[in-house]
Enzyme design. Structure first.
Site, PDB file in Angstrom:
ATOM      1  N   ASP A 193      -6.769 -36.285   0.824  1.00 29.06           N
ATOM      2  CA  ASP A 193      -6.149 -37.214  -0.347  1.00 29.06           C
ATOM      3  C   ASP A 193      -4.700 -36.764  -0.863  1.00 29.06           C
ATOM      4  O   ASP A 193      -4.552 -35.894  -0.963  1.00 29.06           O
ATOM      5  CB  ASP A 193      -7.269 -36.831  -1.438  1.00 29.06           C
ATOM      6  CG  ASP A 193      -6.893 -37.768  -2.772  1.00 29.06           C
ATOM      7  OD1 ASP A 193      -7.034 -38.909  -2.614  1.00 29.06           O
ATOM      8  OD2 ASP A 193      -6.277 -37.381  -3.779  1.00 29.06           O
ATOM      9  N   GLU A 234      -4.592 -39.546   4.302  1.00 32.96           N
ATOM     10  CA  GLU A 234      -4.863 -40.811   3.145  1.00 32.96           C
ATOM     11  C   GLU A 234      -3.387 -40.834   2.797  1.00 32.96           C
ATOM     12  O   GLU A 234      -2.848 -40.299   2.246  1.00 32.96           O
ATOM     13  CB  GLU A 234      -5.820 -40.539   2.095  1.00 32.96           C
ATOM     14  CG  GLU A 234      -5.903 -41.759   1.288  1.00 32.96           C
ATOM     15  CD  GLU A 234      -5.133 -41.637  -0.106  1.00 32.96           C
ATOM     16  OE1 GLU A 234      -5.073 -42.916  -0.583  1.00 32.96           O
ATOM     17  OE2 GLU A 234      -4.669 -40.683  -0.376  1.00 32.96           O
TER      18      GLU A 234
END
Length: 481
Positions: A193, A234
């Site tokens: 993330d 990501e």
């Protein structure tokens, strides 16, 4: 399990039933072989951002269950977990130890210390302006130590999310320990993330800093591979960055497809879609919806600026209950480049258009990821939105088991389940195979998928003006009604 080329469900632990046990039961009962993998959004104890401010990775939040529940899911589906490589909660034991002991703490180097990062008499306003920020101010937060002294730490995201210093040995030890722990407990794919924010370097914009970002990805992938997992970086940005990552043989996200598909369905024109599908790599996960908003920045130069503006305007115009204010500071929206809506409501709660969107996704290069609200063709949850004043909660409805049982009886949801079951079981969608597109006219596209030896050929003919389609495989018609 190991990662397979089957549709991945994105869900929170308490969004398809109250906890992991109910989630497991509901997937098995209602979705069958339409689902092959599960992206289990952060299920660790957390102090903010619906799990994205983890206190640690050692435990499952007791409200959701325990590691046995996670492993039970992992016995049936390949699993993806989030690892927040950029930050940790300020309520974590690491932060508290640092706060108490300051330089004597074992974790003094874990956090990126603002004043130590900058040379004397800096940062200047020009330095602050250069940073790729998620806020309208310098990304820092004050820390008050037990001895009464004060400093600032990097703080890119929410108040609870304190940035880590990935250049330090203690941080790499922290990363290694946690990735190995996640892999042992059933994680097949680790979603990094916000990884593009992790490297900060003087005189850069502190976003996707090269070549250092590649060094970090190599280290993390090596750790993951040795532990039996893979990684999915990501990033929301220009598609050329995604393609760079793909060239380094990592999985990537197709975050452009949502806006390209909306543009195509709003305008009835297929050329932009055909062009995008033709250039997209196979080693990717496709999305139409996620736990965040619909990304706008990802589609720049795939659509023209005028087409992006048109798509955004149409989304607010024809989208059911989509209001511009839901994507503003009034509703705590962190990212001005995302629009908050369910994908179903973005298409005016129109079953035909919505099914075509998912048909396009099923035939696109890569592995489909389907957000739980999207799998149930969910409408905007205005009640939750207004209760929380959190823009992204418009697309984060909590489904009870009873609701799910009702929703799966809707014709559009039945069709979606049949569609993804078909896609998961067909050999034509082999990632080593090929994709071809043909534009028959302004409104009609043919998408062909075949496996490597061409023994399986699936074809979708889609007309975006009259909203019709025909799917065949090796000459046999496939129906989803």
């Amino acid at each position: 399990m190991t990662l397979t080329n089957k549709t991945m469900l994105i869900t929170y632990s308490d969004s398809l039933g109250r906890n992991l046990k109910e989630l497991d039961e509901n997937i098995s009962i209602y979705f069958g072989d339409a689902i092959g993998g599960v992206h289990l959004l952060p299920f660790f104890p957390s102090t903010g951002d619906r799990g994205f401010a983890p206190v640690d990775y050692d435990k499952v939040d007791p409200a959701f269950g325990d590691w046995d529940d996670v492993k039970r899911l992992g016995a049936k589906y390949y699993l993806m977990f989030d690892f927040m490589i950029n930050h940790i909660s300020r309520q974590s034991k690491y932060y508290k130890d640092f706060q108490e002991k300051k330089d004597a703490s074992d974790y003094a180097d874990l956090f990126l210390r603002w004043e130590k990062f900058w040379p004397e008499n800096r940062p200047t306003q020009a330095d602050i302006d250069l940073i790729y920020k998620r806020k309208d101010k310098a990304p820092m937060q004050e820390i008050v130590f037990a001895d009464g002294t004060k400093e600032h730490l990097w703080n890119t995201f929410g108040e609870e999310q304190i940035d880590l210093d990935v250049t330090k040995e203690v941080t790499m030890d922290f990363i290694k320990k946690n990735i190995e722990h996640l892999a042992v407990n059933g994680c097949d794919l680790i979603r990094l993330d916000a990884f593009a924010y992790a490297v900060k370097k003087l005189d850069t914009n502190d976003f996707f800093v090269e070549p250092e970002i590649w060094d970090l990805l190599t280290k993390v992938q090596t750790i993951a591979k040795e532990a039996g997992a893979d990684i999915l970086p990501e990033i929301h940005e220009h598609y050329s960055i995604q393609f760079k990552i793909a060239e380094h043989d990592y999985f990537i996200y197709d975050f452009a497809l949502p806006m390209v598909t909306l543009y195509s369905l709003y305008s009835g024109r297929v050329q932009r879609l055909a062009d995008w599908l033709a250039k997209s790599p196979m080693k990717q996960f496709t999305t139409l919806d996620t736990h965040d908003g619909i990304g706008v920045v990802d589609v720049k130069d795939i659509l023209t600026d005028e087409e992006i503006a048109y798509t955004s305007d149409q989304l607010y115009k024809v989208g059911a209950n989509v209001n511009r204010k839901y994507s503003t500071a009034e509703y705590n929206n962190l990212d001005i480049y995302q629009i908050n809506s369910t994908y179903y409501s973005a298409l005016g709660d129109d079953d035909k258009k919505y099914f075509l969107a998912r048909l396009i996704q099923a035939f696109a290069p890569g592995i489909p990821q389907v957000y739980y609200v999207g799998l149930l063709a969910g409408k905007n949850d205005l009640k939750l939105l207004e209760k929380t004043k959190e823009g992204r909660n418009i697309n984060r409805h909590y489904y009870s088991s009873e609701e799910i049982a009702h929703e799966v009886e809707r014709p559009v949801v039945k069709a979606l389940i049949k569609l993804f079951s078909y896609r998961n079981n067909s050999q034509a969608f082999d990632l080593d195979g090929s994709l071809e597109t043909e534009v028959l006219d302004d409104h009609t596209i043919v998408i062909k998928r075949s496996n490597q030896d061409k023994s399986a050929l699936a074809q979708a003919v889609i007309n975006l003006q009259d909203l019709t389609y025909q799917v065949t495989e090796n000459g046999q018609t496939i129906t989803f009604e």
